[in-house]
Write a protein that holds these residues in place. Structure first.
Motif, PDB file in Angstrom:
ATOM      1  N   SER A 121      44.075  77.215  16.747  1.00 22.62           N
ATOM      2  CA  SER A 121      43.952  76.689  15.390  1.00 22.62           C
ATOM      3  C   SER A 121      42.838  75.656  15.328  1.00 22.62           C
ATOM      4  O   SER A 121      42.528  74.987  16.312  1.00 22.62           O
ATOM      5  N   GLN A 122      42.256  75.549  14.147  1.00 22.42           N
ATOM      6  CA  GLN A 122      41.230  74.547  13.901  1.00 22.42           C
ATOM      7  C   GLN A 122      41.614  73.726  12.678  1.00 22.42           C
ATOM      8  O   GLN A 122      42.121  74.268  11.706  1.00 22.42           O
ATOM      9  N   SER A 123      41.367  72.429  12.759  1.00 23.98           N
ATOM     10  CA  SER A 123      41.540  71.563  11.598  1.00 23.98           C
ATOM     11  C   SER A 123      40.907  70.217  11.943  1.00 23.98           C
ATOM     12  O   SER A 123      40.535  69.962  13.085  1.00 23.98           O
ATOM     13  N   ARG A 124      40.807  69.362  10.942  1.00 29.57           N
ATOM     14  CA  ARG A 124      40.251  68.022  11.173  1.00 29.57           C
ATOM     15  C   ARG A 124      41.193  67.180  12.034  1.00 29.57           C
ATOM     16  O   ARG A 124      40.812  66.156  12.568  1.00 29.57           O
ATOM     17  N   ASP A 125      42.451  67.615  12.155  1.00 27.18           N
ATOM     18  CA  ASP A 125      43.439  66.890  12.958  1.00 27.18           C
ATOM     19  C   ASP A 125      43.408  67.286  14.430  1.00 27.18           C
ATOM     20  O   ASP A 125      44.231  66.816  15.210  1.00 27.18           O
ATOM     21  N   ARG A 126      42.470  68.151  14.815  1.00 19.69           N
ATOM     22  CA  ARG A 126      42.344  68.605  16.209  1.00 19.69           C
ATOM     23  C   ARG A 126      40.929  68.320  16.675  1.00 19.69           C
ATOM     24  O   ARG A 126      39.974  68.849  16.104  1.00 19.69           O
ATOM     25  N   TYR A 127      40.815  67.502  17.709  1.00 20.45           N
ATOM     26  CA  TYR A 127      39.491  67.098  18.154  1.00 20.45           C
ATOM     27  C   TYR A 127      39.551  66.528  19.560  1.00 20.45           C
ATOM     28  O   TYR A 127      40.629  66.264  20.090  1.00 20.45           O
ATOM     29  N   CYS A 128      38.391  66.339  20.138  1.00 24.97           N
ATOM     30  CA  CYS A 128      38.252  65.594  21.389  1.00 24.97           C
ATOM     31  C   CYS A 128      37.665  64.244  21.047  1.00 24.97           C
ATOM     32  O   CYS A 128      36.873  64.112  20.114  1.00 24.97           O
ATOM     33  N   SER A 129      38.041  63.246  21.798  1.00 26.44           N
ATOM     34  CA  SER A 129      37.400  61.939  21.668  1.00 26.44           C
ATOM     35  C   SER A 129      37.132  61.414  23.071  1.00 26.44           C
ATOM     36  O   SER A 129      37.703  61.895  24.053  1.00 26.44           O
ATOM     37  N   PHE A 130      36.245  60.444  23.134  1.00 25.58           N
ATOM     38  CA  PHE A 130      35.796  59.912  24.419  1.00 25.58           C
ATOM     39  C   PHE A 130      36.104  58.426  24.469  1.00 25.58           C
ATOM     40  O   PHE A 130      36.783  57.908  23.597  1.00 25.58           O
ATOM     41  N   GLY A 131      35.620  57.733  25.467  1.00 24.59           N
ATOM     42  CA  GLY A 131      35.900  56.309  25.643  1.00 24.59           C
ATOM     43  C   GLY A 131      35.590  55.466  24.419  1.00 24.59           C
ATOM     44  O   GLY A 131      36.256  54.487  24.145  1.00 24.59           O
ATOM     45  N   ASP A 132      34.578  55.863  23.627  1.00 26.83           N
ATOM     46  CA  ASP A 132      34.221  55.093  22.433  1.00 26.83           C
ATOM     47  C   ASP A 132      34.926  55.601  21.175  1.00 26.83           C
ATOM     48  O   ASP A 132      34.602  55.195  20.068  1.00 26.83           O
ATOM     49  N   ASN A 133      35.871  56.521  21.337  1.00 22.49           N
ATOM     50  CA  ASN A 133      36.672  57.104  20.252  1.00 22.49           C
ATOM     51  C   ASN A 133      35.868  57.946  19.273  1.00 22.49           C
ATOM     52  O   ASN A 133      36.345  58.242  18.184  1.00 22.49           O
ATOM     53  N   ARG A 134      34.654  58.335  19.630  1.00 22.02           N
ATOM     54  CA  ARG A 134      33.881  59.245  18.786  1.00 22.02           C
ATOM     55  C   ARG A 134      34.562  60.610  18.789  1.00 22.02           C
ATOM     56  O   ARG A 134      34.867  61.154  19.842  1.00 22.02           O
ATOM     57  N   ARG A 135      34.792  61.173  17.602  1.00 21.62           N
ATOM     58  CA  ARG A 135      35.487  62.447  17.477  1.00 21.62           C
ATOM     59  C   ARG A 135      34.511  63.622  17.525  1.00 21.62           C
ATOM     60  O   ARG A 135      33.475  63.594  16.880  1.00 21.62           O
ATOM     61  N   ILE A 136      34.896  64.661  18.258  1.00 21.32           N
ATOM     62  CA  ILE A 136      34.147  65.912  18.298  1.00 21.32           C
ATOM     63  C   ILE A 136      35.118  67.012  17.852  1.00 21.32           C
ATOM     64  O   ILE A 136      36.126  67.263  18.514  1.00 21.32           O
ATOM     65  N   ILE A 137      34.823  67.627  16.722  1.00 23.06           N
ATOM     66  CA  ILE A 137      35.657  68.727  16.249  1.00 23.06           C
ATOM     67  C   ILE A 137      35.546  69.861  17.268  1.00 23.06           C
ATOM     68  O   ILE A 137      34.496  70.105  17.846  1.00 23.06           O
ATOM     69  N   LEU A 138      36.629  70.583  17.499  1.00 26.06           N
ATOM     70  CA  LEU A 138      36.723  71.517  18.619  1.00 26.06           C
ATOM     71  C   LEU A 138      35.782  72.711  18.561  1.00 26.06           C
ATOM     72  O   LEU A 138      35.553  73.345  19.564  1.00 26.06           O
ATOM     73  N   ASN A 139      35.211  73.033  17.405  1.00 25.78           N
ATOM     74  CA  ASN A 139      34.296  74.174  17.349  1.00 25.78           C
ATOM     75  C   ASN A 139      32.827  73.754  17.412  1.00 25.78           C
ATOM     76  O   ASN A 139      31.942  74.519  17.084  1.00 25.78           O
ATOM     77  N   ARG A 140      32.536  72.559  17.864  1.00 24.97           N
ATOM     78  CA  ARG A 140      31.160  72.059  17.995  1.00 24.97           C
ATOM     79  C   ARG A 140      30.666  72.250  19.421  1.00 24.97           C
ATOM     80  O   ARG A 140      31.440  72.467  20.340  1.00 24.97           O
ATOM     81  N   HIS A 141      29.361  72.116  19.582  1.00 27.42           N
ATOM     82  CA  HIS A 141      28.793  72.139  20.924  1.00 27.42           C
ATOM     83  C   HIS A 141      27.890  70.920  21.082  1.00 27.42           C
ATOM     84  O   HIS A 141      27.377  70.365  20.102  1.00 27.42           O
TER      85      HIS A 141
END
Length: 169
Positions: A70-90
């Motif tokens: 599933s994809q949505s704005r509520d699903r993402y990766c974040s890093f030490g600085d809390n920057r969000r990367i939506i899961l379908n990005r590269h």
């Protein structure tokens, strides 16, 4: 190996690197450590130079994250600085030592911590799907590739540690 404190699974592989000076023998030992009372999973890699001359290369691991595609704005990766990367990005991120895979719509977070900061490459995993409109791409998950520079002198080894934890958010 089953221990009173948990379970350890050990794997090993011998291989070769092609260098400008010829082939070099390497060994990769990997251990998964599951504690009885610890929700974390530890993964330990040891990369060994099995040749007498030094080797200079990169070591990397690949992780594919996929819970239910599933994809949505509520699903993402974040890093030490809390920057969000939506899961379908590269993209690419340098010197990353913490990755959080957040599924806020189901209230779960998986965290990966690395012993040494890595260069991170990420991209969506997609498959072809036949629909009424023809063949289209369907998102299946996110691939993470972590890499480190590796320089080992003869008979030297380097260790890489990772810890995976999961908790409710």
């Amino acid at each position: 190996e089953s221990l009173p404190d948990g379970l350890t699974i050990a794997l090993a592989r011998d291989g070769q690197l092609q260098t400008p000076d010829g082939r070099r023998m390497v060994r990769i030992d990997k251990q998964y450590v599951f504690g009885h009372h610890d929700p974390a999973i530890q993964v330990v890699y040891n990369v060994s130079n099995r040749y007498t001359d030094p080797i200079r290369t990169r070591f990397g691991i690949e992780l594919t994250l996929n819970v239910d595609s599933s994809q949505s704005r509520d699903r993402y990766c974040s890093f030490g600085d809390n920057r969000r990367i939506i899961l379908n990005r590269h993209g690419h991120r340098e010197q990353t030592d913490e990755i959080r895979y957040r599924l806020e719509d189901v209230g779960v977070e998986v965290m990966l911590r690395c012993s040494d900061p890595a260069d991170l490459y990420y991209f969506p995993v997609e498959i072809p799907v036949r629909t009424q409109e023809g063949v289209q791409r369907a998102f299946q998950g996110t691939c993470l590739i972590l890499t480190w520079g590796l320089e080992l002198w003869g008979e030297e080894k380097q260790r890489f540690d990772f810890t995976f934890t999961t908790h409710r958010i």
